[in-house]
Design a protein around this motif. Sequence first.
Motif, PDB file in Angstrom:
ATOM      1  N   ILE A   1       1.051  -1.188   0.183  1.00  0.00           N
ATOM      2  CA  ILE A   1      -0.102  -0.112   0.105  1.00  0.00           C
ATOM      3  C   ILE A   1       0.955   1.289  -0.042  1.00  0.00           C
ATOM      4  O   ILE A   1       0.631   2.079  -0.756  1.00  0.00           O
ATOM      5  N   LEU A   2       1.916   1.123   0.804  1.00  0.00           N
ATOM      6  CA  LEU A   2       2.887   2.313   0.711  1.00  0.00           C
ATOM      7  C   LEU A   2       3.681   2.602  -0.278  1.00  0.00           C
ATOM      8  O   LEU A   2       3.671   3.515  -0.799  1.00  0.00           O
ATOM      9  N   VAL A   3       3.791   1.305  -1.099  1.00  0.00           N
ATOM     10  CA  VAL A   3       4.430   1.717  -2.276  1.00  0.00           C
ATOM     11  C   VAL A   3       3.649   2.241  -3.363  1.00  0.00           C
ATOM     12  O   VAL A   3       3.963   2.949  -4.251  1.00  0.00           O
ATOM     13  N   GLY A   4       2.255   1.791  -3.405  1.00  0.00           N
ATOM     14  CA  GLY A   4       1.180   2.383  -4.141  1.00  0.00           C
ATOM     15  C   GLY A   4       1.039   4.050  -3.868  1.00  0.00           C
ATOM     16  O   GLY A   4       0.951   4.613  -4.838  1.00  0.00           O
ATOM     17  N   VAL A   5       1.067   4.358  -2.572  1.00  0.00           N
ATOM     18  CA  VAL A   5       0.849   5.798  -2.286  1.00  0.00           C
ATOM     19  C   VAL A   5       2.410   6.383  -2.888  1.00  0.00           C
ATOM     20  O   VAL A   5       2.135   7.617  -3.476  1.00  0.00           O
ATOM     21  N   ALA A   6       3.576   6.108  -2.710  1.00  0.00           N
ATOM     22  CA  ALA A   6       4.797   6.465  -3.228  1.00  0.00           C
ATOM     23  C   ALA A   6       4.695   6.554  -4.880  1.00  0.00           C
ATOM     24  O   ALA A   6       5.107   7.609  -5.402  1.00  0.00           O
ATOM     25  N   GLY A   7       4.033   5.682  -5.248  1.00  0.00           N
ATOM     26  CA  GLY A   7       3.694   5.816  -6.912  1.00  0.00           C
ATOM     27  C   GLY A   7       2.946   6.992  -7.373  1.00  0.00           C
ATOM     28  O   GLY A   7       3.004   7.323  -8.082  1.00  0.00           O
ATOM     29  N   ALA A   8       1.751   6.940  -6.252  1.00  0.00           N
ATOM     30  CA  ALA A   8       0.799   8.347  -6.801  1.00  0.00           C
ATOM     31  C   ALA A   8       1.476   9.603  -6.589  1.00  0.00           C
ATOM     32  O   ALA A   8       1.208  10.654  -7.132  1.00  0.00           O
ATOM     33  N   ALA A   9       2.673   9.602  -5.643  1.00  0.00           N
ATOM     34  CA  ALA A   9       2.990  10.691  -5.205  1.00  0.00           C
ATOM     35  C   ALA A   9       3.918  11.388  -6.416  1.00  0.00           C
ATOM     36  O   ALA A   9       4.135  12.541  -6.575  1.00  0.00           O
ATOM     37  N   VAL A  10       4.270  10.411  -7.314  1.00  0.00           N
ATOM     38  CA  VAL A  10       5.239  10.568  -8.361  1.00  0.00           C
ATOM     39  C   VAL A  10       4.311  11.428  -9.546  1.00  0.00           C
ATOM     40  O   VAL A  10       4.962  12.009 -10.385  1.00  0.00           O
ATOM     41  N   ARG A  11       3.150  11.405  -9.293  1.00  0.00           N
ATOM     42  CA  ARG A  11       2.267  12.149 -10.316  1.00  0.00           C
ATOM     43  C   ARG A  11       2.549  13.660 -10.686  1.00  0.00           C
ATOM     44  O   ARG A  11       2.319  13.999 -11.584  1.00  0.00           O
ATOM     45  N   MET A  12       2.996  14.328  -9.429  1.00  0.00           N
ATOM     46  CA  MET A  12       3.291  15.553  -9.467  1.00  0.00           C
ATOM     47  C   MET A  12       4.553  16.056  -8.846  1.00  0.00           C
ATOM     48  O   MET A  12       4.931  15.450  -8.195  1.00  0.00           O
ATOM     49  N   LYS A  13       5.513  17.000  -9.732  1.00  0.00           N
ATOM     50  CA  LYS A  13       6.488  17.365  -9.053  1.00  0.00           C
ATOM     51  C   LYS A  13       6.588  18.101  -7.730  1.00  0.00           C
ATOM     52  O   LYS A  13       7.424  17.866  -6.796  1.00  0.00           O
ATOM     53  N   ARG A  14       5.204  18.497  -7.388  1.00  0.00           N
ATOM     54  CA  ARG A  14       5.119  19.262  -6.169  1.00  0.00           C
ATOM     55  C   ARG A  14       5.234  18.196  -5.032  1.00  0.00           C
ATOM     56  O   ARG A  14       5.902  18.356  -4.049  1.00  0.00           O
ATOM     57  N   TYR A  15       4.583  17.028  -5.064  1.00  0.00           N
ATOM     58  CA  TYR A  15       4.728  16.084  -4.378  1.00  0.00           C
ATOM     59  C   TYR A  15       5.959  15.473  -4.122  1.00  0.00           C
ATOM     60  O   TYR A  15       6.439  15.080  -2.986  1.00  0.00           O
ATOM     61  N   ILE A  16       6.776  15.325  -5.249  1.00  0.00           N
ATOM     62  CA  ILE A  16       8.244  14.888  -5.019  1.00  0.00           C
ATOM     63  C   ILE A  16       8.903  15.686  -4.084  1.00  0.00           C
ATOM     64  O   ILE A  16       9.643  15.191  -3.535  1.00  0.00           O
ATOM     65  N   THR A  17       8.837  16.972  -4.504  1.00  0.00           N
ATOM     66  CA  THR A  17       9.347  18.007  -3.604  1.00  0.00           C
ATOM     67  C   THR A  17       8.960  18.089  -2.125  1.00  0.00           C
ATOM     68  O   THR A  17       9.998  18.190  -1.134  1.00  0.00           O
ATOM     69  N   LEU A  18       7.612  17.750  -1.848  1.00  0.00           N
ATOM     70  CA  LEU A  18       7.275  17.841  -0.484  1.00  0.00           C
ATOM     71  C   LEU A  18       7.412  16.563   0.262  1.00  0.00           C
ATOM     72  O   LEU A  18       7.951  16.532   1.636  1.00  0.00           O
ATOM     73  N   TYR A  19       7.539  15.497  -0.405  1.00  0.00           N
ATOM     74  CA  TYR A  19       7.735  14.229   0.302  1.00  0.00           C
ATOM     75  C   TYR A  19       8.806  13.457  -0.011  1.00  0.00           C
ATOM     76  O   TYR A  19       8.695  12.120  -0.607  1.00  0.00           O
ATOM     77  N   PRO A  20       9.949  13.632  -0.320  1.00  0.00           N
ATOM     78  CA  PRO A  20      11.195  13.044  -0.848  1.00  0.00           C
ATOM     79  C   PRO A  20      11.700  11.692  -0.194  1.00  0.00           C
ATOM     80  O   PRO A  20      11.831  10.928  -0.445  1.00  0.00           O
ATOM     81  N   TYR A  21      11.254  11.912   1.305  1.00  0.00           N
ATOM     82  CA  TYR A  21      11.653  10.726   2.098  1.00  0.00           C
ATOM     83  C   TYR A  21      10.746   9.447   2.054  1.00  0.00           C
ATOM     84  O   TYR A  21      11.078   8.323   2.132  1.00  0.00           O
ATOM     85  N   LEU A  22       9.488   9.967   1.760  1.00  0.00           N
ATOM     86  CA  LEU A  22       8.421   8.958   1.205  1.00  0.00           C
ATOM     87  C   LEU A  22       8.882   8.006   0.102  1.00  0.00           C
ATOM     88  O   LEU A  22       8.916   6.680   0.076  1.00  0.00           O
ATOM     89  N   LEU A  23       9.301   8.684  -0.881  1.00  0.00           N
ATOM     90  CA  LEU A  23       9.872   8.121  -2.140  1.00  0.00           C
ATOM     91  C   LEU A  23      11.155   7.364  -1.812  1.00  0.00           C
ATOM     92  O   LEU A  23      11.413   6.527  -2.606  1.00  0.00           O
ATOM     93  N   MET A  24      11.841   7.999  -1.097  1.00  0.00           N
ATOM     94  CA  MET A  24      13.506   7.328  -0.775  1.00  0.00           C
ATOM     95  C   MET A  24      13.208   6.028  -0.381  1.00  0.00           C
ATOM     96  O   MET A  24      13.907   5.014  -0.594  1.00  0.00           O
ATOM     97  N   ARG A  25      12.069   5.846   0.772  1.00  0.00           N
ATOM     98  CA  ARG A  25      11.977   4.638   1.411  1.00  0.00           C
ATOM     99  C   ARG A  25      11.353   3.448   0.428  1.00  0.00           C
ATOM    100  O   ARG A  25      11.614   2.411   0.596  1.00  0.00           O
ATOM    101  N   TYR A  26      10.827   4.026  -0.333  1.00  0.00           N
ATOM    102  CA  TYR A  26      10.005   2.924  -1.283  1.00  0.00           C
ATOM    103  C   TYR A  26      10.225   3.125  -2.914  1.00  0.00           C
ATOM    104  O   TYR A  26       9.635   2.382  -3.623  1.00  0.00           O
ATOM    105  N   ALA A  27      11.454   3.700  -3.386  1.00  0.00           N
ATOM    106  CA  ALA A  27      11.781   3.897  -4.828  1.00  0.00           C
ATOM    107  C   ALA A  27      12.108   2.532  -5.351  1.00  0.00           C
ATOM    108  O   ALA A  27      11.664   2.245  -6.330  1.00  0.00           O
ATOM    109  N   ARG A  28      12.745   1.717  -4.410  1.00  0.00           N
ATOM    110  CA  ARG A  28      13.289   0.351  -5.038  1.00  0.00           C
ATOM    111  C   ARG A  28      12.087  -0.511  -5.191  1.00  0.00           C
ATOM    112  O   ARG A  28      12.353  -1.617  -5.937  1.00  0.00           O
TER     113      ARG A  28
END
Length: 322
Positions: free
Chosen positions: A238-265
């Motif tokens: 579920i968290l991986v799916g949420v991280a995938g949804a955050a990739v939708r907008m550059k703003r979310y990538i800027t605001l939540y980088p550590y969420l993406l870092m944890r689940y990028a792999r």
Amino acid sequence: MMKKLPVLLNPYIKTRYPYNKLKICRRCNHFTVLGDAQCPVCGKFALKNVEAQAAYKLKLKMWKERFFALFIIIVGFAMSESAMHSTLIVAGGMLLVALLWTLQKRSTPALLLLQLQKIFQKEAYTLTAGLVNDRETAIQVFHSGDKPLAFEMLREIGALVHTDQLRLEQILLLQSFVLRKDMDLMLDPLLMDHFNPDLVEYIGELAKIRRDLLKENTFRYVLLHEAQILKMEHGESILVGVAGAAVRMKRYITLYPYLLMRYARKLPKDRFLRLYQMLQSSPHAGASPLYQEVMEIYNERYKWDEDFKRTSKETDLQTDRN
């Protein structure tokens, strides 16, 4: 495991204000957001939009003020002692009425809001009782077997009643349906203050079919309860799916980088490719820990992938143009 039902849900008709759909019975003063014309309490066809009722009361009040002004003119005219005096009274009175009429017309929107506030304050208990009755009606419809209608009724009530209990009832019903991309779904109004596994499961479903519904409030909720989500059976996915949804907008990538870092792999290739593309196109991303993590994954897994090579070439060409 509960078998999910394929259903058709009517689109939710949004209004400017939540109370726009609220109705009041002219006979018994009962409030409802579910009735059309017939009052569910007294059975009379006397339901009226609460704004229309407020406008009606305001109009009566305005006419009373106008008649009072006319009454003063008539009394003054009757007590006048000369023709000149009478003429002055009539002229002054008509000017007063005209001024009153103009002021009332210009201030009608503000006065209408005040009248609505008076109705809500005066009938606070009746309003609450009416919405409670609406919820009980929806629960009865649910027990009768019509789950889609019960959800639609709770959804209407939820526009005015903001309780976790009502949110949970809507989520449980939604989780009993086969959710589709073309459905008129919602998420922000259903977010709760505390951790709830049913809500998290619903977020996970939306991350698959409606990423656009996952916005900042959802990402904050997930980050706040991340440790508890990881303890769930499918929490990490579920968290991986949420991280995938955050990739939708550059703003979310800027605001939540550590969420993406944890689940990028764990991101699927298409979501990781989008993340890679967005970071490559950002001129200030190179120094960020997220960029370094993404480049490390890229070098390990995708360095020779044609899709990623194409992105790298496009970025190089764009850099040359600049």
